[in-house]
Scaffold this motif. Sequence first.
Motif, PDB file in Angstrom:
ATOM      1  N   GLU A  54       0.807  -1.216   0.000  1.00  0.00           N
ATOM      2  CA  GLU A  54       0.000   0.000   0.000  1.00  0.00           C
ATOM      3  C   GLU A  54       0.843   1.271   0.000  1.00  0.00           C
ATOM      4  O   GLU A  54       0.327   2.367  -0.258  1.00  0.00           O
ATOM      5  CB  GLU A  54      -0.944   0.006   1.205  1.00  0.00           C
ATOM      6  N   ASN A  55       2.150   1.165   0.264  1.00  0.00           N
ATOM      7  CA  ASN A  55       3.029   2.338   0.309  1.00  0.00           C
ATOM      8  C   ASN A  55       3.809   2.557  -0.981  1.00  0.00           C
ATOM      9  O   ASN A  55       4.676   3.432  -1.045  1.00  0.00           O
ATOM     10  CB  ASN A  55       4.015   2.219   1.471  1.00  0.00           C
ATOM     11  N   TRP A  75       8.323   7.474  -0.722  1.00  0.00           N
ATOM     12  CA  TRP A  75       7.553   8.419   0.105  1.00  0.00           C
ATOM     13  C   TRP A  75       7.421   7.882   1.527  1.00  0.00           C
ATOM     14  O   TRP A  75       7.549   8.603   2.506  1.00  0.00           O
ATOM     15  CB  TRP A  75       6.151   8.602  -0.477  1.00  0.00           C
ATOM     16  N   LYS A  76       7.097   6.580   1.594  1.00  0.00           N
ATOM     17  CA  LYS A  76       6.890   5.922   2.876  1.00  0.00           C
ATOM     18  C   LYS A  76       7.793   4.695   2.953  1.00  0.00           C
ATOM     19  O   LYS A  76       8.396   4.286   1.956  1.00  0.00           O
ATOM     20  CB  LYS A  76       5.412   5.520   3.021  1.00  0.00           C
ATOM     21  N   VAL A 142      17.015   9.562  -0.343  1.00  0.00           N
ATOM     22  CA  VAL A 142      16.257   9.589   0.908  1.00  0.00           C
ATOM     23  C   VAL A 142      15.203   8.486   0.936  1.00  0.00           C
ATOM     24  O   VAL A 142      14.438   8.306  -0.008  1.00  0.00           O
ATOM     25  CB  VAL A 142      15.563  10.951   1.112  1.00  0.00           C
ATOM     26  N   ASP A 143      15.151   7.761   2.040  1.00  0.00           N
ATOM     27  CA  ASP A 143      14.127   6.743   2.271  1.00  0.00           C
ATOM     28  C   ASP A 143      13.105   7.263   3.280  1.00  0.00           C
ATOM     29  O   ASP A 143      13.442   8.045   4.175  1.00  0.00           O
ATOM     30  CB  ASP A 143      14.793   5.464   2.806  1.00  0.00           C
ATOM     31  N   ASP A 144      11.848   6.834   3.116  1.00  0.00           N
ATOM     32  CA  ASP A 144      10.763   7.186   4.046  1.00  0.00           C
ATOM     33  C   ASP A 144      10.655   8.708   4.207  1.00  0.00           C
ATOM     34  O   ASP A 144      10.754   9.257   5.304  1.00  0.00           O
ATOM     35  CB  ASP A 144      10.994   6.516   5.412  1.00  0.00           C
ATOM     36  N   ILE A 145      10.442   9.368   3.066  1.00  0.00           N
ATOM     37  CA  ILE A 145      10.437  10.834   3.015  1.00  0.00           C
ATOM     38  C   ILE A 145       9.425  11.443   3.974  1.00  0.00           C
ATOM     39  O   ILE A 145       9.706  12.428   4.661  1.00  0.00           O
ATOM     40  CB  ILE A 145      10.158  11.312   1.577  1.00  0.00           C
ATOM     41  N   PHE A 383      -3.102   9.707  -1.679  1.00  0.00           N
ATOM     42  CA  PHE A 383      -2.050   8.880  -1.091  1.00  0.00           C
ATOM     43  C   PHE A 383      -1.302   9.638   0.006  1.00  0.00           C
ATOM     44  O   PHE A 383      -0.975   9.079   1.060  1.00  0.00           O
ATOM     45  CB  PHE A 383      -1.078   8.447  -2.195  1.00  0.00           C
ATOM     46  N   LEU A 384      -1.033  10.932  -0.231  1.00  0.00           N
ATOM     47  CA  LEU A 384      -0.251  11.728   0.717  1.00  0.00           C
ATOM     48  C   LEU A 384      -1.058  12.174   1.925  1.00  0.00           C
ATOM     49  O   LEU A 384      -0.552  12.182   3.056  1.00  0.00           O
ATOM     50  CB  LEU A 384       0.326  12.963   0.016  1.00  0.00           C
ATOM     51  N   TYR A 385      -2.320  12.559   1.694  1.00  0.00           N
ATOM     52  CA  TYR A 385      -3.088  13.211   2.759  1.00  0.00           C
ATOM     53  C   TYR A 385      -4.263  12.385   3.275  1.00  0.00           C
ATOM     54  O   TYR A 385      -4.926  12.793   4.219  1.00  0.00           O
ATOM     55  CB  TYR A 385      -3.603  14.564   2.257  1.00  0.00           C
TER      56      TYR A 385
END
Length: 413
Positions: A54-55, A75-76, A142-145, A383-385
């Motif tokens: 899901e991420n 992103w996650k 960058v991981d898990d922004i 997805f973000l919010y």
Amino acid sequence: MRRYVSFLTVCGAFAISSAIAPLEELFSWNQIDYTWPSLEQRQDAISKGTFAPENNLPLGLEKWNDKLFVTVPRWKSGVGSSLNYISLKQPIDKSSFLIPYPSWEANTIPSNKTDLKPDHIISTFRIKSDVCDRLWVMDTGVDDILGSYNVVASPAIVIFDLKTDTLIKRYELKKDDAKDSSFFANIVVDVDKDNCNDAYAYIPDLGGYGIVIYSLASDDSWRVEHNFFHFDPLQGDLTVGGVNFHWTDGVFGIALSNKLENGHRTAFFHSLASTKEFGVCTSILKNKTAATTPGNYYAFKVLGDKGDDSQTSASDFDPNSEVLFFTQLQKDGVACWNTKKVLAPENVALVAEDGERLVFTNDIKLARDEPYLYILSDRMPEFLYGKLDQSKINYRIFRLNVNEAIKGTPCAG
């Protein structure tokens, strides 16, 4: 008008209407998955949390020969692989698994920085292939922004030979190329096939409001800053897919015109939180001294405004028609502008629109070997919010015939 014509002379000649062309849906997914080495490895990754389906949100794309590249930024936590491709050889499965590129190992986050190899890709948003059969990747490192913001590696340009799938070069950006607020989510390549070593990469910094230029020949980079790279404070309020959000993203999309008589191109650029388009001759960007000289402020030009609610992420230039295509985030679609005409709302046409399937057209790319524009939509604001409904189709890739798309619109001839 006089000022616009003057700019075109310097660097070569160059109410929204609608003529919606048919979209061909190539791929669609509820969730993204990959071609794992084994089912056991996939299950182990899920149990350890290194893969959370899901991420995984697809964001960028690029086509080269029979490969369609798809990026999945971290992103996650739990992204399986950031740089991937889908084979376009028949038969095509609409829910194809993504194949890590150039390998699984290159897309696996190292346990520590000493284990980082030159071909490692930590997290990439957009990529670009060039006429010399190379793939240019902007790795944010960058991981898990959105979570722990784990800086695994310095921001770097990673270049692969597409014919051999091997690394050509990894170039880490210099400290003075970036600011504390920098975020590099795009890369565009300026090169001619008869001189592959004389290549330049243009990397917009949407958070630090600048553009970083990299020269392959000199193996050097420099940063350019300008007022036009900032966001418009009146255009940062967006609503997409029923989600309202406020962004301050600066310079984001860059597209290059055909080569002009003076040997350079026009670089069309815009901020995401803006409806205006700007331009500058690449002779300015490629000259380190000229690019960093404040006296060149007026070399950057305002080309016009696309109209209300026309905020744009990605754009791409068609060398045959000289039409610039750009995403329309708040209109669930893609629009065009014939660069030989003045940029104004009456010269902009919406060529694709779908309130269900084109929610957040995140990236578009023109194929070099066929008359098609590839479009990726991914419902990113949700997805973000919020939270995507994993039982529904969330991500799609289409292609659109560019000749059919502009027919009967102001973008034609």
